[in-house]
Design a protein around this motif. Structure first.
Motif, PDB file in Angstrom:
ATOM      1  N   ALA A  84      32.625  16.746 -63.235  1.00  8.32           N
ATOM      2  CA  ALA A  84      31.592  15.715 -63.092  1.00  8.32           C
ATOM      3  C   ALA A  84      30.814  15.860 -61.787  1.00  8.32           C
ATOM      4  O   ALA A  84      29.900  15.086 -61.525  1.00  8.32           O
ATOM      5  CB  ALA A  84      32.232  14.333 -63.170  1.00  8.32           C
ATOM      6  N   GLY A  85      31.183  16.845 -60.968  1.00 12.14           N
ATOM      7  CA  GLY A  85      30.458  17.089 -59.730  1.00 12.14           C
ATOM      8  C   GLY A  85      30.895  16.246 -58.547  1.00 12.14           C
ATOM      9  O   GLY A  85      30.195  16.176 -57.541  1.00 12.14           O
ATOM     10  N   VAL A  86      32.069  15.620 -58.641  1.00 11.26           N
ATOM     11  CA  VAL A  86      32.583  14.822 -57.529  1.00 11.26           C
ATOM     12  C   VAL A  86      32.957  15.757 -56.393  1.00 11.26           C
ATOM     13  O   VAL A  86      33.559  16.815 -56.607  1.00 11.26           O
ATOM     14  CB  VAL A  86      33.793  13.965 -57.973  1.00 11.26           C
ATOM     15  N   ARG A  87      32.596  15.366 -55.179  1.00  8.57           N
ATOM     16  CA  ARG A  87      32.894  16.181 -53.998  1.00  8.57           C
ATOM     17  C   ARG A  87      34.323  15.902 -53.526  1.00  8.57           C
ATOM     18  O   ARG A  87      34.727  14.755 -53.363  1.00  8.57           O
ATOM     19  CB  ARG A  87      31.916  15.862 -52.877  1.00  8.57           C
ATOM     20  N   PHE A  88      35.056  16.976 -53.297  1.00  5.88           N
ATOM     21  CA  PHE A  88      36.420  16.881 -52.774  1.00  5.88           C
ATOM     22  C   PHE A  88      36.399  17.245 -51.294  1.00  5.88           C
ATOM     23  O   PHE A  88      35.926  18.312 -50.926  1.00  5.88           O
ATOM     24  CB  PHE A  88      37.358  17.841 -53.521  1.00  5.88           C
ATOM     25  N   ASP A  89      36.916  16.353 -50.469  1.00  4.60           N
ATOM     26  CA  ASP A  89      37.062  16.642 -49.052  1.00  4.60           C
ATOM     27  C   ASP A  89      38.317  17.490 -48.844  1.00  4.60           C
ATOM     28  O   ASP A  89      38.365  18.328 -47.955  1.00  4.60           O
ATOM     29  CB  ASP A  89      37.150  15.341 -48.252  1.00  4.60           C
ATOM     30  N   GLN A  90      39.333  17.230 -49.659  1.00  2.46           N
ATOM     31  CA  GLN A  90      40.561  18.037 -49.695  1.00  2.46           C
ATOM     32  C   GLN A  90      40.913  18.263 -51.158  1.00  2.46           C
ATOM     33  O   GLN A  90      41.025  17.302 -51.922  1.00  2.46           O
ATOM     34  CB  GLN A  90      41.724  17.324 -49.012  1.00  2.46           C
ATOM     35  N   PRO A  91      41.082  19.503 -51.573  1.00  3.45           N
ATOM     36  CA  PRO A  91      41.419  19.766 -52.973  1.00  3.45           C
ATOM     37  C   PRO A  91      42.831  19.280 -53.299  1.00  3.45           C
ATOM     38  O   PRO A  91      43.630  18.999 -52.400  1.00  3.45           O
ATOM     39  CB  PRO A  91      41.325  21.292 -53.070  1.00  3.45           C
ATOM     40  N   PRO A  96      55.036  17.404 -49.678  1.00  4.74           N
ATOM     41  CA  PRO A  96      56.432  16.962 -49.809  1.00  4.74           C
ATOM     42  C   PRO A  96      56.578  15.624 -50.533  1.00  4.74           C
ATOM     43  O   PRO A  96      57.605  15.344 -51.127  1.00  4.74           O
ATOM     44  CB  PRO A  96      56.902  16.841 -48.354  1.00  4.74           C
ATOM     45  N   TRP A  97      55.532  14.782 -50.511  1.00  5.39           N
ATOM     46  CA  TRP A  97      55.628  13.463 -51.144  1.00  5.39           C
ATOM     47  C   TRP A  97      54.918  13.394 -52.490  1.00  5.39           C
ATOM     48  O   TRP A  97      54.791  12.339 -53.082  1.00  5.39           O
ATOM     49  CB  TRP A  97      55.074  12.380 -50.218  1.00  5.39           C
ATOM     50  N   GLY A  98      54.418  14.528 -52.990  1.00  6.96           N
ATOM     51  CA  GLY A  98      53.742  14.573 -54.285  1.00  6.96           C
ATOM     52  C   GLY A  98      52.418  15.295 -54.176  1.00  6.96           C
ATOM     53  O   GLY A  98      52.121  15.937 -53.182  1.00  6.96           O
ATOM     54  N   LYS A  99      51.614  15.181 -55.221  1.00  4.46           N
ATOM     55  CA  LYS A  99      50.299  15.817 -55.227  1.00  4.46           C
ATOM     56  C   LYS A  99      49.271  14.855 -54.662  1.00  4.46           C
ATOM     57  O   LYS A  99      49.331  13.649 -54.914  1.00  4.46           O
ATOM     58  CB  LYS A  99      49.906  16.210 -56.648  1.00  4.46           C
ATOM     59  N   MET A 100      48.304  15.421 -53.918  1.00  9.09           N
ATOM     60  CA  MET A 100      47.277  14.592 -53.290  1.00  9.09           C
ATOM     61  C   MET A 100      45.959  15.355 -53.195  1.00  9.09           C
ATOM     62  O   MET A 100      45.938  16.567 -52.989  1.00  9.09           O
ATOM     63  CB  MET A 100      47.703  14.178 -51.887  1.00  9.09           C
ATOM     64  N   ALA A 101      44.853  14.611 -53.356  1.00  4.10           N
ATOM     65  CA  ALA A 101      43.500  15.120 -53.135  1.00  4.10           C
ATOM     66  C   ALA A 101      42.722  14.016 -52.431  1.00  4.10           C
ATOM     67  O   ALA A 101      43.110  12.847 -52.477  1.00  4.10           O
ATOM     68  CB  ALA A 101      42.834  15.480 -54.461  1.00  4.10           C
ATOM     69  N   VAL A 102      41.627  14.393 -51.790  1.00  7.47           N
ATOM     70  CA  VAL A 102      40.749  13.410 -51.161  1.00  7.47           C
ATOM     71  C   VAL A 102      39.342  13.640 -51.703  1.00  7.47           C
ATOM     72  O   VAL A 102      38.830  14.760 -51.642  1.00  7.47           O
ATOM     73  CB  VAL A 102      40.765  13.519 -49.623  1.00  7.47           C
ATOM     74  N   ASP A 107      28.100   8.358 -50.720  1.00  9.53           N
ATOM     75  CA  ASP A 107      27.763   8.037 -49.331  1.00  9.53           C
ATOM     76  C   ASP A 107      28.715   8.653 -48.324  1.00  9.53           C
ATOM     77  O   ASP A 107      28.566   8.450 -47.119  1.00  9.53           O
ATOM     78  CB  ASP A 107      27.756   6.515 -49.129  1.00  9.53           C
ATOM     79  N   GLY A 108      29.740   9.385 -48.791  1.00 11.15           N
ATOM     80  CA  GLY A 108      30.683  10.006 -47.890  1.00 11.15           C
ATOM     81  C   GLY A 108      31.919   9.183 -47.582  1.00 11.15           C
ATOM     82  O   GLY A 108      32.719   9.566 -46.744  1.00 11.15           O
ATOM     83  N   ASN A 109      32.094   8.043 -48.271  1.00 11.90           N
ATOM     84  CA  ASN A 109      33.336   7.271 -48.117  1.00 11.90           C
ATOM     85  C   ASN A 109      34.466   8.050 -48.788  1.00 11.90           C
ATOM     86  O   ASN A 109      34.321   8.480 -49.934  1.00 11.90           O
ATOM     87  CB  ASN A 109      33.193   5.892 -48.778  1.00 11.90           C
ATOM     88  N   LEU A 110      35.571   8.244 -48.075  1.00 16.30           N
ATOM     89  CA  LEU A 110      36.665   9.074 -48.567  1.00 16.30           C
ATOM     90  C   LEU A 110      37.802   8.231 -49.111  1.00 16.30           C
ATOM     91  O   LEU A 110      38.166   7.193 -48.529  1.00 16.30           O
ATOM     92  CB  LEU A 110      37.181   9.973 -47.446  1.00 16.30           C
ATOM     93  N   PHE A 111      38.409   8.730 -50.215  1.00 14.75           N
ATOM     94  CA  PHE A 111      39.542   8.073 -50.864  1.00 14.75           C
ATOM     95  C   PHE A 111      40.584   9.130 -51.195  1.00 14.75           C
ATOM     96  O   PHE A 111      40.249  10.211 -51.657  1.00 14.75           O
ATOM     97  CB  PHE A 111      39.108   7.417 -52.189  1.00 14.75           C
ATOM     98  N   ALA A 112      41.846   8.787 -51.001  1.00 16.80           N
ATOM     99  CA  ALA A 112      42.938   9.681 -51.386  1.00 16.80           C
ATOM    100  C   ALA A 112      43.351   9.374 -52.818  1.00 16.80           C
ATOM    101  O   ALA A 112      43.352   8.213 -53.249  1.00 16.80           O
ATOM    102  CB  ALA A 112      44.118   9.515 -50.440  1.00 16.80           C
ATOM    103  N   LEU A 113      43.709  10.419 -53.537  1.00 15.09           N
ATOM    104  CA  LEU A 113      44.268  10.307 -54.885  1.00 15.09           C
ATOM    105  C   LEU A 113      45.662  10.900 -54.828  1.00 15.09           C
ATOM    106  O   LEU A 113      45.837  12.019 -54.315  1.00 15.09           O
ATOM    107  CB  LEU A 113      43.433  11.085 -55.903  1.00 15.09           C
ATOM    108  N   VAL A 114      46.662  10.172 -55.313  1.00 12.43           N
ATOM    109  CA  VAL A 114      48.041  10.676 -55.295  1.00 12.43           C
ATOM    110  C   VAL A 114      48.676  10.470 -56.664  1.00 12.43           C
ATOM    111  O   VAL A 114      48.225   9.635 -57.443  1.00 12.43           O
ATOM    112  CB  VAL A 114      48.902   9.977 -54.210  1.00 12.43           C
ATOM    113  N   ASP A 115      49.730  11.226 -56.910  1.00  9.53           N
ATOM    114  CA  ASP A 115      50.397  11.100 -58.214  1.00  9.53           C
ATOM    115  C   ASP A 115      51.618  10.177 -58.172  1.00  9.53           C
ATOM    116  O   ASP A 115      52.222   9.934 -59.200  1.00  9.53           O
ATOM    117  CB  ASP A 115      50.772  12.468 -58.769  1.00  9.53           C
ATOM    118  N   ARG A 116      52.007   9.694 -57.009  1.00 11.35           N
ATOM    119  CA  ARG A 116      53.111   8.741 -56.949  1.00 11.35           C
ATOM    120  C   ARG A 116      52.910   7.738 -55.840  1.00 11.35           C
ATOM    121  O   ARG A 116      52.145   7.858 -54.985  1.00 11.35           O
ATOM    122  CB  ARG A 116      54.480   9.355 -56.776  1.00 11.35           C
TER     123      ARG A 116
END
Length: 116
Positions: A84-91, A96-102, A107-116
């Motif tokens: 969808a063209g979403v920009r990832f700041d961190q892939p 150690p605590w699971g999978k994560m992306a940012v 507008d450049g507001n950053l959010f973390a995505l985690v699996d647990r």
């Protein structure tokens, strides 16, 4: 006495562009929307997305929000976001605590995505 947290607010420049990102790409449930603010989720703590209308609010646009979303099937979801063209700041990475992306909103507001 404080009873609970009501919401966390993120400031953006363009509310319609933000709506497409939060509702359509992140697939957050839109609870209500007005002329200058939207609220996602209901029945507990919500995420407010507000148009920055003053110089004081504009300084809060485009920052790391400190907000983390727990995502079911994070691998597939991140693939959808990339397509969808979403920009990832961190892939998406294993930690150690699971999978994560940012991810970043338009507008450049950053959010973390985690699996647990």
């Amino acid at each position: 006495m404080i009873e609970a947290m009501k919401n966390v607010v993120v400031f953006v420049r363009d509310l319609e562009t933000a709506k497409r990102f939060y509702r359509d790409q992140l697939k957050l449930p839109l609870a209500q929307a007005g002329m200058t603010m939207m609220e996602f989720f209901s029945g507990g703590t919500t995420l407010g997305v507000a148009q920055a209308l003053t110089p004081d609010a504009l300084v809060f646009v485009g920052r790391h929000t400190g907000i983390t979303f727990r995502v079911k099937d994070i691998d597939s979801f991140c693939t959808e976001l990339v397509q969808a063209g979403v920009r990832f700041d961190q892939p998406l990475e294993q930690s150690p605590w699971g999978k994560m992306a940012v991810v970043s909103d338009p507008d450049g507001n950053l959010f973390a995505l985690v699996d647990r």
